[in-house]
Design an enzyme around this catalytic site. Sequence first.
Site, PDB file in Angstrom:
ATOM      1  N   PRO A   1       0.818  -1.224   0.000  1.00 54.46           N
ATOM      2  CA  PRO A   1       0.000   0.000   0.000  1.00 54.46           C
ATOM      3  C   PRO A   1       0.849   1.270   0.000  1.00 54.46           C
ATOM      4  O   PRO A   1       0.349   2.352  -0.289  1.00 54.46           O
ATOM      5  CB  PRO A   1      -0.826  -0.100   1.286  1.00 54.46           C
ATOM      6  CG  PRO A   1      -0.353  -1.289   2.027  1.00 54.46           C
ATOM      7  CD  PRO A   1       0.551  -2.077   1.153  1.00 54.46           C
TER       8      PRO A   1
ATOM      9  N   GLU B   1       1.198  -7.650   8.305  1.00 49.64           N
ATOM     10  CA  GLU B   1       1.353  -6.185   8.360  1.00 49.64           C
ATOM     11  C   GLU B   1       2.370  -5.663   7.359  1.00 49.64           C
ATOM     12  O   GLU B   1       2.511  -4.452   7.194  1.00 49.64           O
ATOM     13  CB  GLU B   1       1.745  -5.753   9.776  1.00 49.64           C
ATOM     14  CG  GLU B   1       0.602  -5.814  10.771  1.00 49.64           C
ATOM     15  CD  GLU B   1      -0.570  -4.934  10.361  1.00 49.64           C
ATOM     16  OE1 GLU B   1      -0.377  -3.718  10.240  1.00 49.64           O
ATOM     17  OE2 GLU B   1      -1.662  -5.477  10.156  1.00 49.64           O
TER      18      GLU B   1
ATOM     19  N   ARG C   1      -1.945  -7.504 -21.376  1.00 51.03           N
ATOM     20  CA  ARG C   1      -2.700  -7.107 -22.563  1.00 51.03           C
ATOM     21  C   ARG C   1      -1.996  -6.032 -23.378  1.00 51.03           C
ATOM     22  O   ARG C   1      -2.420  -5.726 -24.498  1.00 51.03           O
ATOM     23  CB  ARG C   1      -4.116  -6.677 -22.187  1.00 51.03           C
ATOM     24  CG  ARG C   1      -4.185  -5.510 -21.238  1.00 51.03           C
ATOM     25  CD  ARG C   1      -5.608  -5.215 -20.850  1.00 51.03           C
ATOM     26  NE  ARG C   1      -6.420  -4.774 -21.978  1.00 51.03           N
ATOM     27  CZ  ARG C   1      -6.290  -3.592 -22.557  1.00 51.03           C
ATOM     28  NH1 ARG C   1      -5.395  -2.733 -22.121  1.00 51.03           N
ATOM     29  NH2 ARG C   1      -7.053  -3.260 -23.582  1.00 51.03           N
TER      30      ARG C   1
ATOM     31  N   ASP D   1      -7.157   1.907 -26.776  1.00 51.37           N
ATOM     32  CA  ASP D   1      -7.689   2.034 -25.418  1.00 51.37           C
ATOM     33  C   ASP D   1      -8.045   3.461 -25.070  1.00 51.37           C
ATOM     34  O   ASP D   1      -7.327   4.385 -25.387  1.00 51.37           O
ATOM     35  CB  ASP D   1      -6.646   1.573 -24.404  1.00 51.37           C
ATOM     36  CG  ASP D   1      -6.591   0.071 -24.309  1.00 51.37           C
ATOM     37  OD1 ASP D   1      -7.348  -0.578 -25.049  1.00 51.37           O
ATOM     38  OD2 ASP D   1      -5.794  -0.434 -23.520  1.00 51.37           O
TER      39      ASP D   1
HETATM   40  C1  9D3 Z   1      -4.258  -2.687   8.385  1.00 51.36           C
HETATM   41  C2  9D3 Z   1      -2.792  -2.784   8.243  1.00 51.36           C
HETATM   42  N1  9D3 Z   1      -2.185  -1.513   7.800  1.00 51.36           N
HETATM   43  C3  9D3 Z   1      -1.651  -0.805   8.935  1.00 51.36           C
HETATM   44  C4  9D3 Z   1      -2.476   0.340   9.325  1.00 51.36           C
HETATM   45  C5  9D3 Z   1      -1.067  -1.741   6.904  1.00 51.36           C
HETATM   46  C6  9D3 Z   1      -1.329  -2.706   5.832  1.00 51.36           C
HETATM   47  C7  9D3 Z   1      -0.502  -3.797   5.681  1.00 51.36           C
HETATM   48  C8  9D3 Z   1      -0.729  -4.715   4.683  1.00 51.36           C
HETATM   49  C9  9D3 Z   1      -2.389  -2.541   4.965  1.00 51.36           C
HETATM   50  C10 9D3 Z   1      -2.617  -3.466   3.935  1.00 51.36           C
HETATM   51  C11 9D3 Z   1      -1.792  -4.559   3.825  1.00 51.36           C
HETATM   52  C12 9D3 Z   1      -2.031  -5.556   2.746  1.00 51.36           C
HETATM   53  N2  9D3 Z   1      -2.098  -4.912   1.417  1.00 51.36           N
HETATM   54  C13 9D3 Z   1      -1.209  -5.120   0.479  1.00 51.36           C
HETATM   55  O1  9D3 Z   1      -0.321  -5.923   0.642  1.00 51.36           O
HETATM   56  C14 9D3 Z   1      -1.296  -4.351  -0.740  1.00 51.36           C
HETATM   57  C15 9D3 Z   1      -2.186  -3.312  -1.143  1.00 51.36           C
HETATM   58  C16 9D3 Z   1      -3.300  -2.694  -0.496  1.00 51.36           C
HETATM   59  O2  9D3 Z   1      -3.716  -3.016   0.621  1.00 51.36           O
HETATM   60  N3  9D3 Z   1      -3.929  -1.676  -1.156  1.00 51.36           N
HETATM   61  C17 9D3 Z   1      -3.570  -1.263  -2.387  1.00 51.36           C
HETATM   62  N4  9D3 Z   1      -2.538  -1.796  -3.028  1.00 51.36           N
HETATM   63  C18 9D3 Z   1      -1.865  -2.807  -2.400  1.00 51.36           C
HETATM   64  S1  9D3 Z   1      -0.547  -3.593  -3.040  1.00 51.36           S
HETATM   65  C19 9D3 Z   1      -0.373  -4.579  -1.738  1.00 51.36           C
END
Ligand code: 9D3
Length: 261
Positions: A88, A115, A153, A168
């Site tokens: 994220p 996490e 794609r 596209d």
């Molecule tokens: C609730 C946990 N968060 C801490 C406040 C951190 C967190 C860790 C791991 C939030 C999401 C994740 C798992 N998500 C991904 O591995 C992830 C992801 C996403 O959650 N949103 C958008 N793109 C991606 S790419 C990988």
Amino acid sequence: MNYIVVTIFPEMFAPFWEHGIIGRAIASGKITAGAVNPREFTNDRHRTTDDRPFGGGAGMVMKSGPLAGAVRSARRRFPEALTLLLTPQGRPFDQETALQLAGQNALILVCGRYEGVDERVGDALIDMEVSVGDYVLTGGELPAMILMDAVTRLIPGILGGEASAEKDSFSDGLLEHAQYTRPRVFEGRGAPEVLFSGNHKAIDDWRREDALIRTLLKRKDLLEKRGLRPEERKILKKWVRDIERLLDAQSLPGADPSSGA
Ligand code: 9D3
């Protein structure tokens, strides 16, 4: 293109790799796809892939040893690969990034769980961090599939000629025009008459106008980013004038206030 996904849930990928355009691309050998499981790089009796965070706190962290072992195993197969971490905190994935990645020979997609991953694995082994949007998922597996879907794609020879990626909407910065197919009237709703006219110039013009209007109404941010060409500005201004004329004409009478409309 060669994809290797590093994931503790490799079974999630089989249905994605078996179906549709991706399935055909793999069957024809245009792309390859495989998974490496950090669990195969554990030594303990429970084959542990997570551990408690230093400093305490809720949740678990992906253990560095098994994860690094899996990434290094993937790298031995494709030494030239770009190694991406789905997180994220990564760069927001978009069509431009997809196009850049489509030029690579191999991608290693590291999926975080829990996490997150131990920071030092990222420092040692990751070339780029990618996010698929500002919402919270439970892991990087679905983001890895989204990335592979968008990238595959765009690889030359994957889509049939008529559905070429250059056409596209996003590569032109506009949303796609509305689409209609049979029946001609569906549950009382017709389709734009021009589409039955056989006049290809008129149909092209209608589609361009519809794409512009829809982008303005649904995604003003895209138009602001892209800008309008002079002829596109004209098309939208004519559309506004047409609406003004419609409102000024007597064809839309004032409503009766007592009717509640
Ligand atoms: C609730 C946990 N968060 C801490 C406040 C951190 C967190 C860790 C791991 C939030 C999401 C994740 C798992 N998500 C991904 O591995 C992830 C992801 C996403 O959650 N949103 C958008 N793109 C991606 S790419 C990988």
